[in-house]
Write a protein that holds these residues in place. Structure first.
Motif, mmCIF file in Angstrom:
data_model
loop_
_atom_site.group_PDB
_atom_site.id
_atom_site.type_symbol
_atom_site.label_atom_id
_atom_site.label_comp_id
_atom_site.label_asym_id
_atom_site.label_seq_id
_atom_site.Cartn_x
_atom_site.Cartn_y
_atom_site.Cartn_z
ATOM 1 N N GLY A 62 0.994 -1.112 0.143
ATOM 2 C CA GLY A 62 -0.039 -0.063 0.154
ATOM 3 C C GLY A 62 0.615 1.310 -0.137
ATOM 4 N N GLU A 63 2.137 1.228 0.233
ATOM 5 C CA GLU A 63 2.970 2.262 0.092
ATOM 6 C C GLU A 63 3.673 2.679 -1.127
ATOM 7 N N VAL A 64 3.768 3.948 -1.612
ATOM 8 C CA VAL A 64 4.340 4.452 -2.620
ATOM 9 C C VAL A 64 5.839 4.123 -2.347
ATOM 10 N N LEU A 65 6.419 3.747 -3.602
ATOM 11 C CA LEU A 65 7.811 3.315 -3.474
ATOM 12 C C LEU A 65 8.725 4.751 -3.955
ATOM 13 N N THR A 66 9.308 5.112 -3.172
ATOM 14 C CA THR A 66 10.190 6.567 -3.594
ATOM 15 C C THR A 66 11.575 6.213 -3.861
ATOM 16 N N LYS A 67 12.214 7.282 -4.554
ATOM 17 C CA LYS A 67 13.386 7.161 -4.834
ATOM 18 C C LYS A 67 14.331 6.507 -3.493
ATOM 19 N N ASN A 68 14.253 7.208 -2.479
ATOM 20 C CA ASN A 68 14.834 6.635 -1.435
ATOM 21 C C ASN A 68 14.985 5.090 -0.900
ATOM 22 N N ALA A 69 13.591 4.679 -1.090
ATOM 23 C CA ALA A 69 13.295 3.374 -0.780
ATOM 24 C C ALA A 69 14.072 2.556 -1.745
ATOM 25 N N LEU A 70 14.034 2.830 -2.996
ATOM 26 C CA LEU A 70 14.617 1.916 -4.119
ATOM 27 C C LEU A 70 15.831 2.084 -4.052
ATOM 28 N N CYS A 71 16.584 2.979 -3.426
ATOM 29 C CA CYS A 71 18.114 3.284 -3.439
ATOM 30 C C CYS A 71 18.294 2.100 -2.162
ATOM 31 N N LEU A 72 17.820 2.269 -1.257
ATOM 32 C CA LEU A 72 17.885 1.000 -0.024
ATOM 33 C C LEU A 72 17.681 0.009 -0.517
ATOM 34 N N MET A 73 16.840 -0.463 -1.279
ATOM 35 C CA MET A 73 16.539 -1.896 -1.864
ATOM 36 C C MET A 73 17.731 -2.314 -2.610
ATOM 37 N N ARG A 74 17.914 -1.387 -3.627
ATOM 38 C CA ARG A 74 19.161 -1.593 -4.488
ATOM 39 C C ARG A 74 20.657 -2.138 -3.509
ATOM 40 N N TYR A 75 20.801 -1.165 -2.512
ATOM 41 C CA TYR A 75 21.723 -1.361 -1.713
ATOM 42 C C TYR A 75 21.913 -2.890 -0.976
ATOM 43 N N TYR A 76 20.725 -3.425 -0.570
ATOM 44 C CA TYR A 76 20.493 -4.730 0.166
ATOM 45 C C TYR A 76 20.326 -5.740 -1.058
ATOM 46 N N GLY A 77 20.501 -5.503 -2.347
ATOM 47 C CA GLY A 77 20.340 -6.591 -3.439
ATOM 48 C C GLY A 77 19.061 -6.833 -3.866
ATOM 49 N N ILE A 78 18.242 -6.091 -3.485
ATOM 50 C CA ILE A 78 16.837 -6.451 -4.198
ATOM 51 C C ILE A 78 16.803 -5.655 -5.724
ATOM 52 N N SER A 79 16.676 -6.450 -6.537
ATOM 53 C CA SER A 79 16.227 -5.980 -7.973
ATOM 54 C C SER A 79 15.066 -5.829 -8.600
ATOM 55 N N SER A 80 14.085 -6.347 -7.800
ATOM 56 C CA SER A 80 12.516 -6.370 -8.318
ATOM 57 C C SER A 80 11.797 -6.235 -7.344
ATOM 58 N N VAL A 81 10.488 -5.735 -7.585
ATOM 59 C CA VAL A 81 9.616 -5.443 -6.591
ATOM 60 C C VAL A 81 8.082 -5.746 -7.131
ATOM 61 N N ALA A 82 7.283 -6.487 -6.260
ATOM 62 C CA ALA A 82 5.709 -6.767 -6.694
ATOM 63 C C ALA A 82 5.019 -5.573 -6.284
ATOM 64 N N VAL A 83 4.428 -4.870 -7.347
ATOM 65 C CA VAL A 83 3.717 -3.627 -7.277
ATOM 66 C C VAL A 83 2.252 -4.030 -7.706
ATOM 67 N N VAL A 84 1.358 -3.091 -7.582
ATOM 68 C CA VAL A 84 -0.159 -3.091 -7.898
ATOM 69 C C VAL A 84 -0.122 -2.580 -9.102
ATOM 70 N N ARG A 85 -0.860 -3.354 -10.024
ATOM 71 C CA ARG A 85 -0.943 -3.008 -11.336
ATOM 72 C C ARG A 85 -1.613 -1.745 -11.322
#
Length: 93
Positions: A62-85
């Motif tokens: 339910g949360e909007v993915l921000t640039k900061n959140a995506l940067c942190l995901m990349r840092y932890y090795g996450i490359s893809s994410v499930a999003v609402v269509r």
């Protein structure tokens, strides 16, 4: 031993609470798609993302993915994410 992580690509001043777009239940039950991080900015998270360590969700449903959140995901090795269509997200607006 685990190799030390390199610093993140961009500095992130901590992760502030992400803006909520839709209720958690609606996001979890909504039609979803998996996208690469590069395509996820501004999209609504459909499933919680947990990096181990520290096993604390970076984003929850339910949360909007921000640039900061995506940067942190990349840092932890996450490359893809499930999003609402996008069709549901656009209807909510």
């Amino acid at each position: 031993p685990v190799a030390p992580r390199s610093p993140p690509e961009e500095p992130f001043p901590g992760i502030l609470p992400l803006p909520a777009a839709v209720p958690i239940r609606r996001a979890v039950l909504a039609p979803q798609e998996t996208v690469l991080l590069e395509q996820a900015q501004g999209r609504v998270c459909a499933a919680p993302l947990v990096a181990c360590p520290p096993a604390i969700p970076i984003a929850v449903s339910g949360e909007v993915l921000t640039k900061n959140a995506l940067c942190l995901m990349r840092y932890y090795g996450i490359s893809s994410v499930a999003v609402v269509r996008e069709t549901l997200w656009k209807e909510e607006r």
